[in-house]
Design an enzyme around this catalytic site. Structure first.
Site, PDB file in Angstrom:
ATOM      1  N   SER A 131     -17.796  12.505  16.899  1.00 12.94           N
ATOM      2  CA  SER A 131     -17.176  11.475  16.070  1.00 12.94           C
ATOM      3  C   SER A 131     -17.103  10.192  16.875  1.00 12.94           C
ATOM      4  CB  SER A 131     -15.760  11.914  15.677  1.00 12.94           C
ATOM      5  OG  SER A 131     -15.009  10.850  15.132  1.00 12.94           O
ATOM      6  N   TYR A 144      -6.678  14.523  17.961  1.00 15.75           N
ATOM      7  CA  TYR A 144      -8.079  14.582  17.543  1.00 15.75           C
ATOM      8  C   TYR A 144      -8.989  13.843  18.521  1.00 15.75           C
ATOM      9  CZ  TYR A 144     -12.195  14.144  14.533  1.00 15.75           C
ATOM     10  OH  TYR A 144     -13.473  14.195  14.017  1.00 15.75           O
TER      11      TYR A 144
END
Length: 243
Positions: A131, A144
């Site tokens: 990501s 995250y």
């Protein structure tokens, strides 16, 4: 089986499903792994692949999965996700544990288990979907972003460790992609999830799958190390234009 085998984790929906479909269209026999076996079976039937139950957070599940995969030329580490948007001061350790188990240890388990088969193929390829959170930090996203940074470090380390071996290593780093990612992050709150993409056109799962398919179909001497893709309306993890 004459077709090369591609293993895709987290393949029951979103980027994983789109990637499985795209790789099947490119001539791969796709082994789909995820927890939701009913969804996997439907997809596998449609693309002529193999569905196997897989929970990357469970070493036993990974072991059972790997025992059913006779060979592999491509591995797409797609299983992962986020839980919550808490500050560090209000961090939920259970959320952190799940994110690290899924994104980091899950990637480790599957990659470690399949490496011998990827090397034996003579033209292996490890693709890890991380990501933009793997190189940026943003408020309320420490669980995250830290997990994705760690997953990225694992993957980039592998790049050096496999020098001299017939295995390529590609990291795909998407920005905003409209899948069930945000629904899962917000514990099923679809209204809150929809607000994430309001006012802009996000990437689709198919957009990311196209990039993955491009990477694994290059000539074997070509290694696309990192591919960052974002919607036109997104400049960074925390800066977007909403019309």
């Amino acid at each position: 089986m004459n077709r090369p085998i591609a293993v895709v984790t987290g393949a029951s929906a979103g980027i994983g499903e789109a990637t499985a479909r795209r790789l099947a269209a490119e001539g791969f026999h796709v082994v789909l792994g995820a927890r939701r076996l009913d969804l996997l079976n439907t997809i596998a039937d449609e693309i002529g692949g193999t569905a196997l139950e897989l929970d990357v957070t469970s070493a036993a599940s990974v072991e059972a999965f790997l025992a059913e995969v006779p060979a592999a030329r491509v591995l797409v580490n797609n299983a992962g996700g986020a839980r919550g948007l808490a500050t560090v001061a209000e961090a939920d350790e259970a959320h952190w544990r799940w994110m690290w188990e899924t994104n980091v240890l899950g990637t480790l388990r599957i990659t470690k288990g399949l490496l011998p088969r990827l090397i034996e193929s003579g033209d292996g390829h490890v693709v890890t979907v991380t990501s933009v959170a793997a190189f940026e930090a943003y408020d309320n996203g420490s669980g995250y972003t830290s997990a994705k940074h760690a997953q990225s470090a694992l993957h980039r380390t592998l790049r050096g460790e496999l020098l001299g071996q017939p295995v390529r290593v590609t990291e795909v780093l998407p920005g905003m992609v409209e899948t069930d990612f945000s629904v899962n992050r917000f514990d099923g709150d679809t209204e809150r999830a929809a607000s994430v993409y309001q006012g802009l056109t996000p990437l689709t799962a198919a957009d990311v799958a196209d990039v993955i398919a491009f990477a694994v179909t290059r000539p074997s001497h070509v290694n696309l190390d990192q591919i960052v893709l974002k919607p036109r309306a997104q400049a960074s993890a925390s800066r977007v234009h909403r019309g």
